[in-house]
Design an enzyme around this catalytic site. Structure first.
Site, PDB file in Angstrom:
ATOM      1  N   HIS A  75       0.812  -1.285   0.014  1.00 44.89           N
ATOM      2  CA  HIS A  75       0.037  -0.093  -0.061  1.00 44.89           C
ATOM      3  C   HIS A  75       0.776   1.350   0.007  1.00 44.89           C
ATOM      4  O   HIS A  75       0.714   2.184  -0.815  1.00 44.89           O
ATOM      5  CB  HIS A  75      -0.917  -0.068   1.275  1.00 44.89           C
ATOM      6  CG  HIS A  75      -1.815   1.259   1.422  1.00 44.89           C
ATOM      7  ND1 HIS A  75      -2.634   1.676   0.856  1.00 44.89           N
ATOM      8  CD2 HIS A  75      -1.481   2.391   2.525  1.00 44.89           C
ATOM      9  CE1 HIS A  75      -2.998   2.973   1.197  1.00 44.89           C
ATOM     10  NE2 HIS A  75      -2.281   3.372   2.185  1.00 44.89           N
ATOM     11  N   ASP A 104       7.538  21.710 -26.278  1.00 46.41           N
ATOM     12  CA  ASP A 104       7.733  20.477 -25.666  1.00 46.41           C
ATOM     13  C   ASP A 104       8.816  20.502 -24.463  1.00 46.41           C
ATOM     14  O   ASP A 104       9.354  21.456 -24.118  1.00 46.41           O
ATOM     15  CB  ASP A 104       8.097  19.495 -26.821  1.00 46.41           C
ATOM     16  CG  ASP A 104       7.853  18.011 -26.452  1.00 46.41           C
ATOM     17  OD1 ASP A 104       7.787  17.494 -25.148  1.00 46.41           O
ATOM     18  OD2 ASP A 104       7.428  17.294 -27.397  1.00 46.41           O
ATOM     19  N   TRP A 139       7.680  -0.502   3.551  1.00 47.48           N
ATOM     20  CA  TRP A 139       8.141   0.182   2.452  1.00 47.48           C
ATOM     21  C   TRP A 139       9.607   0.898   3.021  1.00 47.48           C
ATOM     22  O   TRP A 139      10.378   0.827   2.128  1.00 47.48           O
ATOM     23  CB  TRP A 139       7.313   1.447   2.192  1.00 47.48           C
ATOM     24  CG  TRP A 139       7.644   2.598   2.666  1.00 47.48           C
ATOM     25  CD1 TRP A 139       7.018   2.836   4.222  1.00 47.48           C
ATOM     26  CD2 TRP A 139       8.297   3.873   2.370  1.00 47.48           C
ATOM     27  NE1 TRP A 139       7.271   4.247   4.529  1.00 47.48           N
ATOM     28  CE2 TRP A 139       8.174   4.759   3.288  1.00 47.48           C
ATOM     29  CE3 TRP A 139       8.894   4.263   1.238  1.00 47.48           C
ATOM     30  CZ2 TRP A 139       8.527   6.009   3.167  1.00 47.48           C
ATOM     31  CZ3 TRP A 139       9.143   5.357   0.943  1.00 47.48           C
ATOM     32  CH2 TRP A 139       9.414   6.421   2.087  1.00 47.48           C
ATOM     33  N   SER A 168      13.739   5.893 -13.673  1.00 44.64           N
ATOM     34  CA  SER A 168      12.698   6.527 -14.179  1.00 44.64           C
ATOM     35  C   SER A 168      12.615   7.957 -13.715  1.00 44.64           C
ATOM     36  O   SER A 168      12.688   8.858 -14.503  1.00 44.64           O
ATOM     37  CB  SER A 168      11.148   5.870 -14.146  1.00 44.64           C
ATOM     38  OG  SER A 168      10.293   6.836 -14.314  1.00 44.64           O
ATOM     39  N   SER A 169      12.494   8.139 -12.411  1.00 48.90           N
ATOM     40  CA  SER A 169      12.397   9.347 -11.639  1.00 48.90           C
ATOM     41  C   SER A 169      13.643  10.307 -11.883  1.00 48.90           C
ATOM     42  O   SER A 169      13.313  11.376 -12.287  1.00 48.90           O
ATOM     43  CB  SER A 169      12.237   9.178 -10.413  1.00 48.90           C
ATOM     44  OG  SER A 169      10.918   8.763 -10.007  1.00 48.90           O
ATOM     45  N   HIS A 252      13.344  11.640   3.591  1.00 47.83           N
ATOM     46  CA  HIS A 252      12.625  12.612   3.991  1.00 47.83           C
ATOM     47  C   HIS A 252      12.620  13.804   2.772  1.00 47.83           C
ATOM     48  O   HIS A 252      11.225  14.282   2.685  1.00 47.83           O
ATOM     49  CB  HIS A 252      13.101  13.337   5.367  1.00 47.83           C
ATOM     50  CG  HIS A 252      12.194  14.219   5.714  1.00 47.83           C
ATOM     51  ND1 HIS A 252      11.296  13.798   6.597  1.00 47.83           N
ATOM     52  CD2 HIS A 252      11.870  15.538   5.504  1.00 47.83           C
ATOM     53  CE1 HIS A 252      10.172  14.704   6.852  1.00 47.83           C
ATOM     54  NE2 HIS A 252      10.556  15.720   6.225  1.00 47.83           N
ATOM     55  N   GLU A 254      11.764  12.821  -0.052  1.00 53.87           N
ATOM     56  CA  GLU A 254      10.786  12.191  -0.679  1.00 53.87           C
ATOM     57  C   GLU A 254       9.370  12.645  -0.278  1.00 53.87           C
ATOM     58  O   GLU A 254       8.766  12.935  -1.122  1.00 53.87           O
ATOM     59  CB  GLU A 254      11.001  10.535  -0.400  1.00 53.87           C
ATOM     60  CG  GLU A 254       9.752   9.770  -1.127  1.00 53.87           C
ATOM     61  CD  GLU A 254       9.543   9.785  -2.572  1.00 53.87           C
ATOM     62  OE1 GLU A 254      10.727  10.022  -3.162  1.00 53.87           O
ATOM     63  OE2 GLU A 254       8.619   9.465  -2.991  1.00 53.87           O
ATOM     64  N   TYR A 256       8.910  15.747   0.542  1.00 53.65           N
ATOM     65  CA  TYR A 256       8.361  16.842   0.097  1.00 53.65           C
ATOM     66  C   TYR A 256       8.467  16.907  -1.619  1.00 53.65           C
ATOM     67  O   TYR A 256       7.851  17.515  -2.079  1.00 53.65           O
ATOM     68  CB  TYR A 256       9.606  18.170   0.342  1.00 53.65           C
ATOM     69  CG  TYR A 256       9.899  18.172   1.718  1.00 53.65           C
ATOM     70  CD1 TYR A 256       8.646  18.753   2.320  1.00 53.65           C
ATOM     71  CD2 TYR A 256      10.691  17.965   2.621  1.00 53.65           C
ATOM     72  CE1 TYR A 256       8.484  18.833   3.618  1.00 53.65           C
ATOM     73  CE2 TYR A 256      10.843  18.018   3.722  1.00 53.65           C
ATOM     74  CZ  TYR A 256       9.495  18.694   4.579  1.00 53.65           C
ATOM     75  OH  TYR A 256       9.885  18.684   5.844  1.00 53.65           O
ATOM     76  N   SER A 267      -1.538  26.518  -5.145  1.00 57.74           N
ATOM     77  CA  SER A 267      -1.062  28.000  -5.507  1.00 57.74           C
ATOM     78  C   SER A 267      -1.456  28.482  -6.829  1.00 57.74           C
ATOM     79  O   SER A 267      -1.386  29.715  -6.925  1.00 57.74           O
ATOM     80  CB  SER A 267       0.605  28.198  -5.366  1.00 57.74           C
ATOM     81  OG  SER A 267       0.884  27.599  -4.206  1.00 57.74           O
ATOM     82  N   HIS A 301      15.053  12.560  12.093  1.00 59.84           N
ATOM     83  CA  HIS A 301      13.669  12.748  13.115  1.00 59.84           C
ATOM     84  C   HIS A 301      12.810  11.471  12.778  1.00 59.84           C
ATOM     85  O   HIS A 301      11.966  11.131  13.746  1.00 59.84           O
ATOM     86  CB  HIS A 301      12.931  13.928  12.865  1.00 59.84           C
ATOM     87  CG  HIS A 301      12.264  14.099  11.380  1.00 59.84           C
ATOM     88  ND1 HIS A 301      12.096  15.212  10.985  1.00 59.84           N
ATOM     89  CD2 HIS A 301      11.534  13.304  10.753  1.00 59.84           C
ATOM     90  CE1 HIS A 301      11.318  15.160   9.851  1.00 59.84           C
ATOM     91  NE2 HIS A 301      11.219  13.875   9.637  1.00 59.84           N
ATOM     92  N   HIS A 302      13.225  10.635  11.843  1.00 63.75           N
ATOM     93  CA  HIS A 302      12.474   9.183  11.679  1.00 63.75           C
ATOM     94  C   HIS A 302      13.178   8.132  12.775  1.00 63.75           C
ATOM     95  O   HIS A 302      12.645   7.137  12.653  1.00 63.75           O
ATOM     96  CB  HIS A 302      12.811   8.850  10.085  1.00 63.75           C
ATOM     97  CG  HIS A 302      11.667   9.743   9.186  1.00 63.75           C
ATOM     98  ND1 HIS A 302      10.476   9.607   8.982  1.00 63.75           N
ATOM     99  CD2 HIS A 302      12.298  10.873   8.588  1.00 63.75           C
ATOM    100  CE1 HIS A 302      10.336  10.481   8.164  1.00 63.75           C
ATOM    101  NE2 HIS A 302      11.330  11.257   7.593  1.00 63.75           N
ATOM    102  N   THR A 327       6.722  26.649   6.003  1.00 65.81           N
ATOM    103  CA  THR A 327       5.364  26.039   5.749  1.00 65.81           C
ATOM    104  C   THR A 327       4.519  26.799   6.412  1.00 65.81           C
ATOM    105  O   THR A 327       3.083  27.376   5.888  1.00 65.81           O
ATOM    106  CB  THR A 327       5.058  24.639   6.655  1.00 65.81           C
ATOM    107  OG1 THR A 327       6.495  23.777   6.306  1.00 65.81           O
ATOM    108  CG2 THR A 327       3.828  23.903   6.405  1.00 65.81           C
ATOM    109  N   LYS A 330       3.392  29.775   4.041  1.00 68.38           N
ATOM    110  CA  LYS A 330       2.793  29.433   2.781  1.00 68.38           C
ATOM    111  C   LYS A 330       1.247  29.192   3.221  1.00 68.38           C
ATOM    112  O   LYS A 330       0.438  29.725   2.401  1.00 68.38           O
ATOM    113  CB  LYS A 330       3.323  28.197   2.336  1.00 68.38           C
ATOM    114  CG  LYS A 330       4.529  27.834   1.638  1.00 68.38           C
ATOM    115  CD  LYS A 330       4.647  26.672   0.785  1.00 68.38           C
ATOM    116  CE  LYS A 330       5.576  26.423  -0.262  1.00 68.38           C
ATOM    117  NZ  LYS A 330       5.380  27.092  -1.644  1.00 68.38           N
ATOM    118  N   ARG A 449       1.411   0.862  15.132  1.00 69.24           N
ATOM    119  CA  ARG A 449       1.191   0.799  13.539  1.00 69.24           C
ATOM    120  C   ARG A 449       1.485  -0.692  13.238  1.00 69.24           C
ATOM    121  O   ARG A 449       2.280  -1.374  13.908  1.00 69.24           O
ATOM    122  CB  ARG A 449       2.171   1.602  12.718  1.00 69.24           C
ATOM    123  CG  ARG A 449       1.910   2.940  12.888  1.00 69.24           C
ATOM    124  CD  ARG A 449       3.326   3.628  12.292  1.00 69.24           C
ATOM    125  NE  ARG A 449       3.085   3.592  10.716  1.00 69.24           N
ATOM    126  CZ  ARG A 449       3.710   4.254  10.014  1.00 69.24           C
ATOM    127  NH1 ARG A 449       5.001   4.949  10.444  1.00 69.24           N
ATOM    128  NH2 ARG A 449       3.496   4.324   8.834  1.00 69.24           N
TER     129      ARG A 449
END
Lengths: 599, 367, 239
Positions: A75, A104, A139, A168-169, A252, A254, A256, A267, A301-302, A327, A330, A449
């Site tokens: 998931h 293009d 994951w 790919s990315s 991390h 990732e 963002y 925006s 922080h993880h 943040t 924003k 979890r």
């Protein structure tokens, strides 16, 4: 056209299937990304519903623990790598050249290659369900449980799948970075770029810099699993914490990568429907850049519960809390964009306004466990599940739906039904809040979890059932969107060039845009160029109807090269002969690619 | 008007939600009813961040709804073309900065406090995470050897005295978490993590504090639980005295038979397809000859524990029989990995029901 | 002409060709790739355990009357431990590092020289001196291949001294790091060889010859610089 020796003739756009398989048109590739990613989004949703079915009652017996562990792992992988990232990529592909007034992307064939490799990676990951079991270690694949001793072949699919998806990315990110830096229309300076383009540029650089770290970690994990090294295995002198550092140095940024495109979409939507320019444009840009930079300084922080020393905990807690500042800027600027406006409440606007509140919830709970002591209670509980889903569903997905409703007329020339759209919005809004808000309570009540079962009497029964019902409502909301899309396909193309009175360049061309995007390259005289033109009685240059605009021809080679990459990856999972066969395919594809005329 | 009516209708629902959220305090595994000094510190920072967060959220929610409502499209309304306001933007850059400082300073304080070394008089315990149970080894005489008392899945500590844990793991990463007593700290193979706290003087109670593994560790992660009993100092001393004694001798013939079966080193599979180790291959019962296995939980006083199988089954005759017969049925994953030979086989393949019942009687007698 | 403006690679806001910009940004990505690999090496460098007795017995040879063990540590290291033989007798062994700085200095010099020949090839291509371009391209390729030859020799030597991927964390991180660098050199050789081959066509490398060779050169110089960093960190900085 004469063919170079050994290469194929350039494909012609005759057959519908071949024209899509060989397309290098950024808009068609955007559609391919969007459709594939949405299908993966539905698969990820079904995985989530199965999880919620299992957890609806204590000691649930819907699925067994092995399958449950595969489901929550897949998931996450599906939603992150196969749904939200490529849905972002769909918007990048379709909208970025239009928004910067280009015909293009910088490398059209590379763009097609990104898509086909993404599809290959997605298929590798998802096929693992049917080929011996999906990855089942979460994951994040913490060592040593992701090593050969404690997990099965699913983890090989994880490693190979993510390596392919990373390729790919990376290709896509390089392409978009160059496109945005180099292909802007005359007058479109950096500080006139739409915020969505800015956020795309930041995402591209985050990908370019974060993916190689993941690649290294995955390669080392692969070596640990297949070639008896011990990078992460304590039994051989390795360090499981090293994996966590490498993974989260990628992981991390990732986060963002997932949320910034949605912030960009919001925006764009808020100013258009408030009929006034974005409040504090420069602050929005710098806040985005600041988030991109700070995203590199918070990964630990993880890992607050892994036994980090006091100093790293203080440093990473502080840097994480500081992200709250840009943040906050924003959020206040989005709110101020509505202030003094004349707001049209279209479905796109519903989604964008709700984004502000929902993302705020995820942001606030994030700042709470930025404090390591608090995190020691919340880490790995449902409180974190609530937090991350408010960011990724309440933030990223809601933003993406806002973008779908906003740009659908541009992409197809047709309007999505506003009535069904409102149903879509309210069902999703109620469903996601019912699903994810009670998870805060569950976390506070001590529910960890990644557990497939729990006892009664712990006070978790009511809110789990409540969340499961909410998940069903959320699913119905998504279903209404699918119906809305199916319905719109039979509508006439009634959308004009600029149905919402938007200010950015994509609204200066027809809906849907022609293959060459713009009859004449637009001219930009200010931020919000179309409003500037409107208010100053100016108009965009007209194209010469007789002019032949040359577009890059379709190509077989991206597809063939992606096939070669797929074979290269599938080899270690099946038989190394497949890898051996993949090498000549890749060489052939690169050879043809280089020699193929693009003019 | 319409909005205020619907707000009034929403109010009871909101109150109900808050009430239910507060009710979480009385849940057995709650994180917000601290019973130790460390948990108190965490609670302080949690409540600080919670109320600050609530204030910010309510403010932003009110602004979002208010602005959206007030500036909705109306005949004659023209949007003001405002591009920004430097003074305002500076103000709302400073607001989060202030909030960050308010949250960061107590955070640093608690980190500094909890990173101090444990006091010298602290009770020393090794807690070892294994797939999927916890072993606890006590160093009661402070000689650095954690060999004075070994038990599994149930931990007794005295109220009012500091206790310090060395957290270890054998196979994969686990996490040691008793929400009411302390925040979680991971058990990482190859590393030693420390955690110490002092349970409140009045924290002693007959009922256990619930703990659970909080880092995903494989198939039976959900079933890897443990209990912490906070005793009065006298109660703790009595418990220690009992635990340090050898395992009880069988009280009757059935238990005698059970002990013999328990001590049988190897069982041959029916049909001669090899054999499986008996109970003593993995389990220790102090005083019983040959019962010195170290792979599974120490069973010397298993009958006195309130649960078996890492906190998922009450200790009673039926559950013991069911567990010995087929552990995997009670706790899926318990026999999942034959390679590592660490998981408990289903003894119903080699023993009759009567034999298993005899073993259960013997184990229940190990008080 | 409006049509020319669209052609891929021709339109550029910054004035930098799209393809060259792509290469620059890609090299930024590569920095993080090698950064992660080098970090892994550095993390493990300080923390390599003493070898087990079986390894010592298998990899001891006599040098000037001393028993010397090779293959476990990157550079020489004094161990205070005394090892006990199976029969209970004691013996002291010296630990010789497996890295041979003089030999690797040679290969480093070769790779550095290849950057010089690369510069000359770019100069030739940009100034239309096609023969000079071909010669210097060939020289760069050959120097790259010689470097790879040194690497193969080194890998085999280490293998014969008992250091493999699975020996310890030094072996694992060393082989993976230098192996990936070698792969990058090999890819560079392939790119340059393709350019050299293509330059023998009737149309040569076309009007953009200078550009193509220069962009390939960017990559080559990057791989070269990475080696300087690796050489410094692994070979020159003592344990």
């Amino acid at each position: 056209m004469a063919t170079v020796a050994g290469t194929m003739a350039a494909p012609t756009a005759e057959g519908v299937v071949w024209s899509w398989l060989t397309t290098v048109d950024h808009k068609r590739i955007g559609v391919l990304y969007g459709v594939s990613a949405f299908i993966f989004f539905l698969i990820g949703g079904v995985e989530a519903l199965l999880i919620r079915a299992q957890l609806a009652v204590p000691n649930g017996g819907v699925i067994d623990p092995e399958l449950y562990n595969q489901l929550f792992t897949m998931h996450a992988l599906t939603m992150i790598f196969l749904a939200v990232m490529p849905l972002g990529a769909a918007f990048f592909n379709f909208m970025i050249p239009l928004m910067i007034g280009a015909r293009d992307v910088a490398f059209p064939r590379l763009n097609a290659l990104s898509y086909w490799i993404f599809l290959a990676g997605g298929l590798v990951l998802t096929s693992s369900f049917f080929l011996g079991g999906a990855p089942d270690t979460g994951w994040f694949a913490y060592a040593p449980i992701s090593g050969g001793t404690y997990s099965g072949s699913g983890m090989d699919y994880y490693v190979i799948g993510l390596l392919i998806l990373g390729l790919s990315s990376l290709a896509a990110a390089l392409n978009f970075a160059v496109t945005i830096i180099n292909m802007r229309a005359p007058g479109l300076t950096m500080m006139r770029m739409p915020i969505f383009v800015w956020m795309t540029l930041i995402v591209a650089f985050l990908l370019i810099l974060a993916l190689p770290v993941l690649t290294v970690a995955l390669v080392q994990l692969l070596f640990d699993r297949q070639f008896t090294t011990s990078f992460f295995l304590p039994s051989g002198g390795g360090d499981p914490i090293l994996w966590q550092h490498l993974f989260w140095i990628f992981g991390h940024p990732e986060v963002y990568i997932l949320i910034l495109p949605a912030m960009g979409i919001v925006s764009e939507v808020l100013p258009t429907f408030s009929r006034k320019p974005l409040f504090g444009y420069a602050a929005m840009v710098f806040a985005g850049v600041a988030i991109g930079f700070l995203g590199w300084a918070v990964w630990s922080h993880h890992m607050f519960t892994t036994g980090l020393g006091a100093v790293p905990r203080v440093v990473f807690a502080t840097s994480t809390m500081i992200i709250g500042v840009p943040t906050g800027i924003k959020i206040f600027n989005w709110l101020s964009t509505m202030w003094g406006g004349s707001i049209r409440f279209t479905t796109a606007m519903y989604f964008s306004v709700s984004f502000i509140a929902l993302f705020t919830i995820g942001g606030i709970s994030g700042v709470m466990h930025a404090s390591p002591p608090v995190d020691q209670q919340q880490q790995d509980t449902y409180f974190i599940v609530a937090h991350l889903h408010y960011v990724l569903v309440g933030g990223a997905i809601v933003g993406i739906f806002s973008g779908l409703y906003y740009w659908w007329p541009k992409m197809t020339g047709r309007f999505l039904s506003e009535t069904l759209g409102k149903w879509n919005f309210w069902l999703m809004f109620i469903g996601l809040n019912m699903t994810f808000f009670p998870m805060h309570f569950l976390g506070v009540a001590g529910m960890p979890r990644r557990i497939y079962t729990y006892d009664e009497g712990l006070g978790w029964e009511f809110w789990n059932m409540f969340a499961s019902v909410g998940a069903l409502i959320l699913a119905v909301g998504v279903l209404v969107f699918v119906i809305n899309v199916a319905r719109t396909m039979r509508q006439p193309k009634t959308a004009g060039d600029n149905p919402w009175d938007g200010s950015t360049l994509e609204w200066a061309t027809s809906s849907p845009p022609p293959e060459h995007d713009f009859d004449a390259i637009p001219e930009v005289r200010a931020r919000d160029p179309l409003w500037y033109d409107r208010d100053h009685g100016l108009s965009q240059p007209e194209g010469d109807p007789d002019e032949h605009i040359h577009m890059p021809p379709p190509s077989y080679y991206p597809l063939i090269l992606a096939l070669g990459v797929l074979m290269l990856g599938v080899g270690p999972l099946s038989h190394l002969a497949v890898t051996a066969l993949g090498v000549p395919v890749i060489i052939y594809a690169i050879w043809g690619w280089v020699l193929e005329p693009t003019e | 008007m319409r909005s205020s009516r619907s707000l009034r209708r929403l109010a009871p629902i909101a109150l109900l939600a808050i009430a239910l959220a507060l009710a979480a305090c009385s849940d057995p595994q709650t994180t917000v009813d601290p019973k130790s000094d460390f948990a108190d510190d965490i609670q302080f920072v949690y409540l600080l961040t919670f109320w600050l967060g609530m204030a910010v959220f309510i403010g932003i929610l009110a602004l979002t709804i208010g602005l959206a409502f007030w500036y909705r499209e109306r005949p004659g309304r023209v949007a003001k073309q405002i591009h920004g306001n430097t003074r305002l933007e500076i103000v709302w850059t400073l607001i989060p900065v202030v909030l960050v400082v308010v949250m960061a300073v107590p955070t640093w304080q608690v980190i500094a406090d909890s990173s101090k070394p444990a006091p010298d008089d602290a009770l020393r315990v090794n807690a070892i995470g294994r797939q999927w149970w916890f072993e606890f080894q006590y160093d009661l005489d402070n000689d650095g050897e954690y060999d004075d008392l070994i038990t599994a899945n149930e931990l007794h500590i005295p109220a009012g005295r500091p206790v310090t844990f060395s957290l270890l793991a054998d196979d994969v990463i686990h996490s040691f978490w008793v929400p009411q007593l302390a925040g979680k700290v991971d058990m990482v193979p190859g590393h030693v993590n420390d955690l110490w706290f002092t349970p409140h003087e009045d924290a002693a109670r007959a009922e256990a504090y619930l703990g659970q593994c909080a880092e995903f560790c494989g198939t039976a992660h959900a079933n890897m639980r443990f209990r912490v009993f906070v005793d009065t100092p006298e109660g703790f001393d009595a418990w220690v005295a009992n635990e340090q004694a050898d395992g009880a001798e069988p009280a009757d013939e059935l238990a005698q038979l059970g002990q013999e079966l328990f001590l049988t080193p190897v069982w041959t599979l029916p049909g001669g397809g090899g054999g499986i180790l008996g109970c003593t291959g993995c389990h220790t019962v102090a005083g019983a000859p040959g019962a010195v296995g170290k792979i599974g939980p120490n069973l010397t006083h298993v009958g006195s524990r309130s649960t078996i199988a890492a906190g998922i089954l009450d200790t009673n005759f039926e559950n013991l029989v069911a567990w010995i017969s087929n552990p995997d049925r009670e706790k899926p994953g318990a026999d999942y990995n034959d390679d590592t030979a660490r998981f408990m086989p289903a003894f119903e393949t080699v023993l009759t029901r009567e034999q298993i019942e005899a073993i259960a009687v013997y184990l229940l007698g190990l008080q | 002409m409006a049509t020319a403006e669209h052609h891929v690679g021709h339109h550029s806001v910054t004035g930098i060709d799209n393809r060259k910009l792509l290469m620059w940004i890609f090299l930024g990505s590569e920095c993080l790739f090698f950064g992660a690999l080098i970090s892994t090496y550095l993390i493990f460098k300080a923390d390599i355990p003493a070898p087990p007795i079986s390894f010592i017995e298998a990899h001891t040879h006599v040098e000037n009357g001393h028993e010397v063990v090779t293959g476990w540590f990157p550079v020489d290291r004094v161990i205070d431990d005394v090892y006990i033989n199976e029969d209970g007798t004691f013996r002291e062994v010296e630990f010789a590092g497996v890295l041979d700085i003089p030999i690797t200095s040679q290969s480093t010099f070769v790779l550095l020289m290849s950057s010089v020949t690369m510069v000359l090839a770019v100069y030739g291509a940009q100034h239309g001196r096609l023969l000079s371009m071909k010669v210097w391209l060939l020289a760069t390729i050959l120097l790259g291949l010689i470097f790879l030859g040194y690497q193969v020799y080194e890998f085999r030597l280490f293998g014969s001294e008992g250091l493999t991927l699975e020996t310890n964390q030094f072996g694992a991180s060393f082989f993976v790091l230098t192996g990936f660098h070698g792969t990058h050199v090999f890819v560079g050789v392939l790119i340059l060889a393709s350019l050299l081959l293509a330059s023998f066509r009737r149309s040569g490398l076309g009007p953009e010859a200078g550009f193509h060779v220069e962009t390939a050169g960017l990559y080559w110089h990057f791989v070269d610089i990475v080696w300087i960093v690796i050489f410094t960190i692994i070979y020159l900085i003592p344990a």
